[in-house]
Design an enzyme around this catalytic site. Structure first.
Site, PDB file in Angstrom:
ATOM      1  N   SER A 126       0.831  -1.200   0.000  1.00  0.00           N
ATOM      2  CA  SER A 126       0.000   0.000   0.000  1.00  0.00           C
ATOM      3  C   SER A 126       0.865   1.249   0.000  1.00  0.00           C
ATOM      4  CB  SER A 126      -0.855  -0.005   1.270  1.00  0.00           C
ATOM      5  OG  SER A 126      -1.440   1.250   1.493  1.00  0.00           O
ATOM      6  N   TYR A 151      -1.837  -1.476  10.904  1.00  0.00           N
ATOM      7  CA  TYR A 151      -2.115  -1.928   9.534  1.00  0.00           C
ATOM      8  C   TYR A 151      -0.943  -1.565   8.621  1.00  0.00           C
ATOM      9  CZ  TYR A 151      -3.738  -1.123   4.757  1.00  0.00           C
ATOM     10  OH  TYR A 151      -3.825  -1.071   3.390  1.00  0.00           O
ATOM     11  N   LYS A 155       2.081  -3.892   6.536  1.00  0.00           N
ATOM     12  CA  LYS A 155       2.456  -3.795   5.119  1.00  0.00           C
ATOM     13  C   LYS A 155       3.975  -3.656   4.997  1.00  0.00           C
ATOM     14  CE  LYS A 155      -1.649  -4.125   3.363  1.00  0.00           C
ATOM     15  NZ  LYS A 155      -2.020  -5.450   2.832  1.00  0.00           N
TER      16      LYS A 155
HETATM   17  C1  UD1 Z   1      -6.618   4.328   3.473  1.00  0.00           C
HETATM   18  C2  UD1 Z   1      -5.340   3.707   3.938  1.00  0.00           C
HETATM   19  C3  UD1 Z   1      -4.677   3.012   2.780  1.00  0.00           C
HETATM   20  C4  UD1 Z   1      -5.626   2.015   2.179  1.00  0.00           C
HETATM   21  C5  UD1 Z   1      -6.887   2.739   1.755  1.00  0.00           C
HETATM   22  C6  UD1 Z   1      -7.908   1.815   1.175  1.00  0.00           C
HETATM   23  C7  UD1 Z   1      -3.686   4.778   5.441  1.00  0.00           C
HETATM   24  C8  UD1 Z   1      -3.120   6.054   5.926  1.00  0.00           C
HETATM   25  N1  UD1 Z   1      -4.564   4.823   4.454  1.00  0.00           N
HETATM   26  O1  UD1 Z   1      -6.253   5.362   2.551  1.00  0.00           O
HETATM   27  O2  UD1 Z   1      -3.537   2.347   3.191  1.00  0.00           O
HETATM   28  O3  UD1 Z   1      -5.030   1.427   1.054  1.00  0.00           O
HETATM   29  O4  UD1 Z   1      -7.443   3.380   2.900  1.00  0.00           O
HETATM   30  O5  UD1 Z   1      -8.389   0.920   2.111  1.00  0.00           O
HETATM   31  O6  UD1 Z   1      -3.315   3.756   5.899  1.00  0.00           O
HETATM   32  N2  UD1 Z   1     -12.435  11.120   3.332  1.00  0.00           N
HETATM   33  C9  UD1 Z   1     -13.440  12.013   3.621  1.00  0.00           C
HETATM   34  N3  UD1 Z   1     -14.616  11.544   4.132  1.00  0.00           N
HETATM   35  C10 UD1 Z   1     -14.840  10.218   4.353  1.00  0.00           C
HETATM   36  C11 UD1 Z   1     -13.795   9.289   4.055  1.00  0.00           C
HETATM   37  C12 UD1 Z   1     -12.616   9.782   3.557  1.00  0.00           C
HETATM   38  O7  UD1 Z   1     -13.282  13.224   3.437  1.00  0.00           O
HETATM   39  O8  UD1 Z   1     -15.916   9.848   4.833  1.00  0.00           O
HETATM   40  C13 UD1 Z   1     -11.168  11.611   2.755  1.00  0.00           C
HETATM   41  C14 UD1 Z   1      -9.947  11.308   3.605  1.00  0.00           C
HETATM   42  O9  UD1 Z   1      -9.717  12.354   4.521  1.00  0.00           O
HETATM   43  C15 UD1 Z   1      -8.870  11.207   2.518  1.00  0.00           C
HETATM   44  C16 UD1 Z   1      -9.607  10.692   1.293  1.00  0.00           C
HETATM   45  O10 UD1 Z   1     -10.983  10.945   1.534  1.00  0.00           O
HETATM   46  O11 UD1 Z   1      -8.380  12.476   2.227  1.00  0.00           O
HETATM   47  C17 UD1 Z   1      -9.412   9.207   1.064  1.00  0.00           C
HETATM   48  O12 UD1 Z   1      -9.700   8.523   2.266  1.00  0.00           O
HETATM   49  P1  UD1 Z   1      -9.826   6.925   2.317  1.00  0.00           P
HETATM   50  O13 UD1 Z   1     -10.703   6.453   1.207  1.00  0.00           O
HETATM   51  O14 UD1 Z   1     -10.200   6.548   3.701  1.00  0.00           O
HETATM   52  O15 UD1 Z   1      -8.363   6.400   1.959  1.00  0.00           O
HETATM   53  P2  UD1 Z   1      -6.957   6.784   2.614  1.00  0.00           P
HETATM   54  O16 UD1 Z   1      -7.090   7.205   4.020  1.00  0.00           O
HETATM   55  O17 UD1 Z   1      -6.236   7.662   1.660  1.00  0.00           O
END
Ligand code: UD1
Length: 341
Positions: A126, A151, A155
């Site tokens: 990841s 997690y 990795k």
């Molecule tokens: C996370 C994991 C990554 C994993 C991926 C998919 C970490 C730091 N990140 O990535 O390893 O591969 O999930 O499972 O370990 N967001 C919102 N509202 C929401 C949800 C998310 O604004 O309800 C934003 C988050 O702040 C972020 C972006 O959307 O900026 C993506 O978030 P998310 O889909 O959770 O993925 P990551 O945190 O990037």
């Protein structure tokens, strides 16, 4: 005779899409999954899409002797190891669960491969291994940062285990694929991401809000030092990601790998903000997504996207589907699951 690939965690989101692409590319596939975070619908979807009665074994990769039976029964020379826990927040509150499961299962994969004489393995890594990188985009040589979740640490540790094992013994080759943010679904809408409970990731939360299952999407932070204040990520289409696994396996099967252990970023090379993704989703699908600005989510990095030069040049792979196509597929999948016309 066709080459066979064992797909552990093949009932899940990325595993099921990869099983389809392996079959499309002419491989035989056997799926192993303990169904702890998936059900049989993923496997049934793979069978429907490909018309192949893909063999499925319900097994926990942590149970070495039960898992050995799969090695005895099927003559695969390659393994793609997806089976792992993946909830970042839960890994912080229950680290033992993550270390025991994610490390034990991967150690079993490697030990059984060596004991049973199997050669090629792809590990699901990841972009989380980069943490908050000092330079963007990140290349495979960008230093990894100390993990901020158990997690993420699993990795990093599994990458290191694979590097050491592949380098030391000479009987096994390995590739770690560092996924950026996988999203979207198969164009058939027969397989896709189906998180249990409240989605933690952005796109499933967006599609469930559009479907009326969630009331309101929280945009976590709009005061980041980015053009529109929301975080930047590299959203990679799940079918494109699945194809990266096929070329990684083929590279090893054909003996084209340059080292016993290799690492590739799998992303698009584009940083997209949360707000951009949201407005693209609304535009391409003609739906409104109720949302509000909320505080930053602890642990989020500001921005990360991939330099994909290595995968482009060495694997001959690049992302093909546009963000719009991918966001359309995510909505088609959600509508199909919910019975929305
Ligand atoms: C996370 C994991 C990554 C994993 C991926 C998919 C970490 C730091 N990140 O990535 O390893 O591969 O999930 O499972 O370990 N967001 C919102 N509202 C929401 C949800 C998310 O604004 O309800 C934003 C988050 O702040 C972020 C972006 O959307 O900026 C993506 O978030 P998310 O889909 O959770 O993925 P990551 O945190 O990037």
């Amino acid at each position: 005779m066709k080459e066979m690939v064992l797909v552990s965690g093949g009932a899940g989101y990325i595993g099921s899409h990869t099983a389809v692409e392996l079959i499309n590319a002419g491989y035989d596939v056997v799926v192993a999954d303990n169904l702890s975070n998936a059900d049989m619908s993923g496997v049934e979807g793979v069978r429907k899409i490909t018309g192949v009665d893909v063999p499925f074994v319900e097994v926990d990769c942590c149970d070495k002797e039960a898992f050995r039976k799969v090695f005895k029964q099927y003559n695969f020379n390659s393994v793609i190891h997806f089976a792992a826990y993946k909830a970042v927040g839960e890994s912080v509150s229950d680290p033992m669960k993550y270390y025991r499961n994610n490390l034990t299962s991967f150690l079993n994969v490697l030990e059984l491969m060596r004991e049973e004489g199997r050669e090629n393995v792809v590990f699901s890594s990841s972009a989380t291994v980069y943490g908050e990188a000092d330079e963007l985009p990140v290349t495979e040589l960008t230093p990894r940062k100390p993990a901020t979740s158990s997690y993420g640490n699993t990795k990093q540790i599994c990458e290191d285990i694979l590097r050491d094992v592949a380098t030391a013994y000479g009987d096994l080759k390995g590739i770690s694929l560092r996924y950026f943010n996988p999203i979207g679904a198969h164009p058939s809408a027969l397989i896709g991401e189906l998180p249990r409970g409240v989605p933690q990731n952005l796109v499933p939360f967006v599609t469930q809000t559009a479907a009326g299952i969630r009331e309101c999407l929280s945009v976590f932070g709009d005061d980041y030092p980015t053009p529109d204040g929301s975080c930047l990520r590299d959203y990679i289409d799940v079918v494109d990601l699945a194809k990266a696994h096929v070329v990684a396996i083929t590279r090893m099967v054909e003996g084209k790998n340059k080292q016993p252990y290799e690492v590739f970023n799998v992303g698009t090379g584009n940083g997209v903000s949360v707000k951009e993704l949201l407005s693209s989703f609304e535009r391409v699908n003609g739906v409104k997504v109720n949302h509000k600005i909320a505080p930053r989510r602890p642990g989020d990095v500001v921005a990360i996207w991939a330099d994909t030069t290595l995968a482009n040049e060495e694997l001959g792979w690049r992302a093909e589907r546009t963000l719009d196509e991918t966001l359309k597929s995510a909505w088609e999948w959600e509508k199909n699951v919910r019975g929305i016309k």
